[in-house]
Every structure is written in C-alpha cells, then in structure tokens.
Design an enzyme around this catalytic site. Structure first.
Site, PDB file in Angstrom:
ATOM      1  N   CYS A 226     -18.059  -3.642 -18.706  1.00 13.22           N
ATOM      2  CA  CYS A 226     -18.357  -3.094 -17.350  1.00 13.22           C
ATOM      3  C   CYS A 226     -19.668  -4.189 -16.848  1.00 13.22           C
ATOM      4  O   CYS A 226     -20.925  -3.977 -17.351  1.00 13.22           O
ATOM      5  CB  CYS A 226     -18.915  -1.524 -17.105  1.00 13.22           C
TER       6      CYS A 226
ATOM      7  N   ASP B 107     -10.000   4.718  -2.712  1.00 16.55           N
ATOM      8  CA  ASP B 107      -8.918   5.569  -3.306  1.00 16.55           C
ATOM      9  C   ASP B 107      -9.503   6.128  -4.688  1.00 16.55           C
ATOM     10  O   ASP B 107     -10.833   6.399  -4.663  1.00 16.55           O
ATOM     11  CB  ASP B 107      -7.895   4.408  -3.986  1.00 16.55           C
TER      12      ASP B 107
ATOM     13  N   CYS C 101     -25.444   1.905 -13.763  1.00 13.94           N
ATOM     14  CA  CYS C 101     -24.571   3.232 -13.846  1.00 13.94           C
ATOM     15  C   CYS C 101     -25.523   4.443 -14.054  1.00 13.94           C
ATOM     16  O   CYS C 101     -25.811   4.696 -15.363  1.00 13.94           O
ATOM     17  CB  CYS C 101     -23.710   3.209 -14.749  1.00 13.94           C
TER      18      CYS C 101
ATOM     19  N   CYS D 142     -13.256   1.070 -15.786  1.00 17.13           N
ATOM     20  CA  CYS D 142     -13.873   2.419 -15.566  1.00 17.13           C
ATOM     21  C   CYS D 142     -12.672   3.426 -15.450  1.00 17.13           C
ATOM     22  O   CYS D 142     -12.539   3.995 -14.448  1.00 17.13           O
ATOM     23  CB  CYS D 142     -14.681   2.393 -14.201  1.00 17.13           C
TER      24      CYS D 142
ATOM     25  N   CYS E 211     -17.100   0.751 -21.092  1.00 17.89           N
ATOM     26  CA  CYS E 211     -18.162   0.104 -20.678  1.00 17.89           C
ATOM     27  C   CYS E 211     -18.838  -0.795 -21.114  1.00 17.89           C
ATOM     28  O   CYS E 211     -19.937  -1.336 -20.425  1.00 17.89           O
ATOM     29  CB  CYS E 211     -19.102   1.735 -20.785  1.00 17.89           C
TER      30      CYS E 211
ATOM     31  N   TYR F 293      -6.820   6.444   3.323  1.00 18.37           N
ATOM     32  CA  TYR F 293      -7.044   5.296   2.268  1.00 18.37           C
ATOM     33  C   TYR F 293      -6.107   4.069   2.811  1.00 18.37           C
ATOM     34  O   TYR F 293      -6.737   2.879   3.090  1.00 18.37           O
ATOM     35  CB  TYR F 293      -6.317   5.735   0.970  1.00 18.37           C
TER      36      TYR F 293
ATOM     37  N   GLU G 215       0.913  -1.189  -0.091  1.00 20.51           N
ATOM     38  CA  GLU G 215      -0.112   0.031   0.089  1.00 20.51           C
ATOM     39  C   GLU G 215       0.747   1.300   0.061  1.00 20.51           C
ATOM     40  O   GLU G 215       0.313   2.237  -0.558  1.00 20.51           O
ATOM     41  CB  GLU G 215      -1.083   0.120   1.201  1.00 20.51           C
TER      42      GLU G 215
END
Length: 312
Positions: free
Chosen positions: A211, A147, A217, A201, A208, A129, A46
């Site tokens: 997706c 994030d 959406c 995305c 899309c 985060y 991280e």
DNA sequence: CTCCTGCGGT
DNA sequence: ACCGCGGGAG
C-alpha cells in the site's frame, strides 16, 4: 489519517501525491481509461460496472460500443436488443435503464451526455456514484466519487476501522477532504482510491505491504483492529432465489430469436432445461416460477405478445 | 460462505 | 432506512 509526520505540506497533499503516483505506476490498463474515450463510453462502462466485476465487463463493453457508439444509436433500437446485448452481466434492469437513459440524452440533451451532476442524476439508472463518476472521469470535473471500494479505503485510512458501514452522506465529505484542488489531480485521485480498494485495500485479505499510503493509515496505525460489528445487510443466497429463477427466464429469451410460450418460460424458471435429465426441485417453492415471471413483466424486461413471451 | 465501481421503489 | 435485483469467482 495519522499525522505523526511533521510536514510543511499537509498530509492530504502527501496522500494524494503518493496515491496518484502509485496509480500511474500500477493501475490496470482498462479500456475505458484510454485517452479519448467518449463520455457515452464512460457512461456505458459505469452502468455495466454497477455490481459487476471489471473482467466480466470488458468484452461486453467493447461489443456494446462497437454496435452503439452514441446514445442516439442505442435509442434507435428496441430496448429488448439492449437486454440481449447485456448478456450475462446480471441485473438486466440496468440494460433497460441504459436504453432509457440514452433516450433521455437524445430527447433532453441533444444526444450529448450532460456534464452537470444534477442533469446526470436525473437520468434513469444514474445515482450518486455514477453521476459523479461520469462528471469526473468523462469530463474532468472536480467532484468526490465514492463507490464501495473508496468507502472501504476511507474507513481504514481515515476512520481506522476494517470495513465501511452503511453508505452515508458524510462519505462524500470524507472524500472531499482528501481531494486535491486541481481538477486533473482530483480526477486521478478518485480513480486511484477506487483502484487501491480493488487491488490492494481489498475487503478480505488486504495487501498492506504494497500500500502506497500505509504510513498514513489509521487502521494500520492502531494495529488492524478486528472488524467492528457493522450494520451492513448481507446479500440473500442466490441458490434457490427468485433472482435465479428470473435469470433462467431471461437466459431462455436471450438465446431465443423468436417469442416463446408462457409454459416454456415458466418451465425455465423452475430450472427445467428441457433436455432430458429431470432436475430435482422438491424443496423449491411451487409458486416461484409464476412470481418470477410476473416480476419480469412488472419490470418491463419481458412482454406478453399474443399469448407468447418475448423481450421488449 | 463472501464480495463485487449501485440503483430505484417503498 | 430497507429491500430486491444476476451471476461469477474466491
């Protein structure tokens, strides 16, 4: 999120179910997602992934954990060794922070990465985060993890706008509203939202057609309205920046096993590679090398030692 | 040019 | 709330 589908199950559950199934199918095989990855290894990943892409992190992460498999192992070394091992991941203050966090983990938590978000937040270099990411991904705790990828997914899916604006506290509430109840599903959902933002995305050219939650959406449903003028601050140019000058000093010190002269460090900051070809730097601020040098001293990334310069 | 698994200082 | 902070890749 669109709710044009009559449902006994809530849309929240459907979105999570579809997205998690997609994640299991399509997610990249990243090493820190392997079962049995230690909390320390997750923490290191991280830190490295803050503002640095996955592909560049993987080899540094593997080497780092091979050398320092525990917080105590890292804390036992000089911070300069962490800075050197950080290599070219960028923002090398993170290497210093990671070393400091390891020292704090040893001193305050018996060498074990804490699982409590507040305890994590108290560690150097761990912010909103990273603290939740460690709690969720290393320990399976149920927290919203948000994030920049997730913020963009939420902006489109829930709010119907192309891009997220400035980070807000409400981002966490938005994610919380979509988060499955049980811990395991919640952890997967957090990772899945980030993954969706990273590979489907995306900011520039979203795919899309691939997706898994397109039918819910809000952005798609309202015809992909153009980007509203957001307040997001643009990152300053890198070429000719102080960051570039600092980076040149750090690069010199990483490849030098011994201390270097102050003059060599300043020359490096100016872009003088020291081998022949004179670099054109007429347009450069003549005060920049000294400013870059001083800022590195202030950050603790370099130290002066008997008139010479070295890593801390 | 833009973006990238943010953070700490101010 | 704003700013500085690497470096690479599209």
């Amino acid at each position: 999120m669109r709710s044009d589908t009559p449902a006994c199950i809530s849309d929240r559950d459907r979105v999570a179910s579809e997205l998690n199934a997609w994640f299991v199918r399509e997610a990249r095989d990243l090493p820190w997602r392997a079962p049995g990855t230690s909390a320390w290894a997750v923490l290191v990943s991280e830190f490295m992934l803050q503002q640095t892409q996955v592909e560049r992190v993987i080899p540094r992460w593997i080497a780092w954990l091979e050398r320092w498999p525990t917080p105590a192992a890292l804390a036992a070394n000089e911070p300069g060794e962490a800075v050197r091992a950080w290599d070219r991941l960028g923002y090398p203050r993170r290497a210093l922070w990671l070393h400091r966090a390891a020292t704090e983990i040893v001193g305050l938590h018996g060498g074990e990465v804490p699982r409590d978000v507040d305890a994590l937040l108290a560690l150097t270099g761990v912010g909103p985060y990273t603290a939740r990411a460690i709690a969720a991904f290393a320990y399976g705790e149920r927290h919203p993890v948000v994030d920049t990828n997730t913020r963009r997914v939420l902006a489109r899916l829930v709010h119907g706008v192309a891009l997220a604006g400035m980070p807000k506290d409400s981002d966490l509430e938005d994610m919380e509203a979509l988060l499955p109840e049980d811990r395991a599903s919640a952890a997967v959902f957090n990772a899945a939202a980030m993954e969706l933002g990273a590979i489907v995305c995306t900011a520039r050219t979203p795919r899309c057609g691939f997706c898994p939650v397109a039918q819910w959406c809000e952005w798609r449903g309202s015809g992909y309205p153009a980007n509203a003028p957001t307040k997001r601050p643009r990152q300053a140019a890198f070429e000719g920046s102080d960051r570039q000058a600092r980076g040149r000093i750090m690069a010199l010190l990483r490849r030098s096993s011994d201390a270097v002269s102050r003059e060599a460090a300043l020359a490096a900051a100016a872009g003088d590679e020291g081998h022949g070809k004179a670099r054109r730097r007429s347009a450069q601020d003549p005060t920049q090398p000294q400013r870059a040098f001083d800022s590195l001293i202030a950050d603790g990334l370099i130290v002066e030692f008997e008139g010479r310069v070295k890593l801390p």
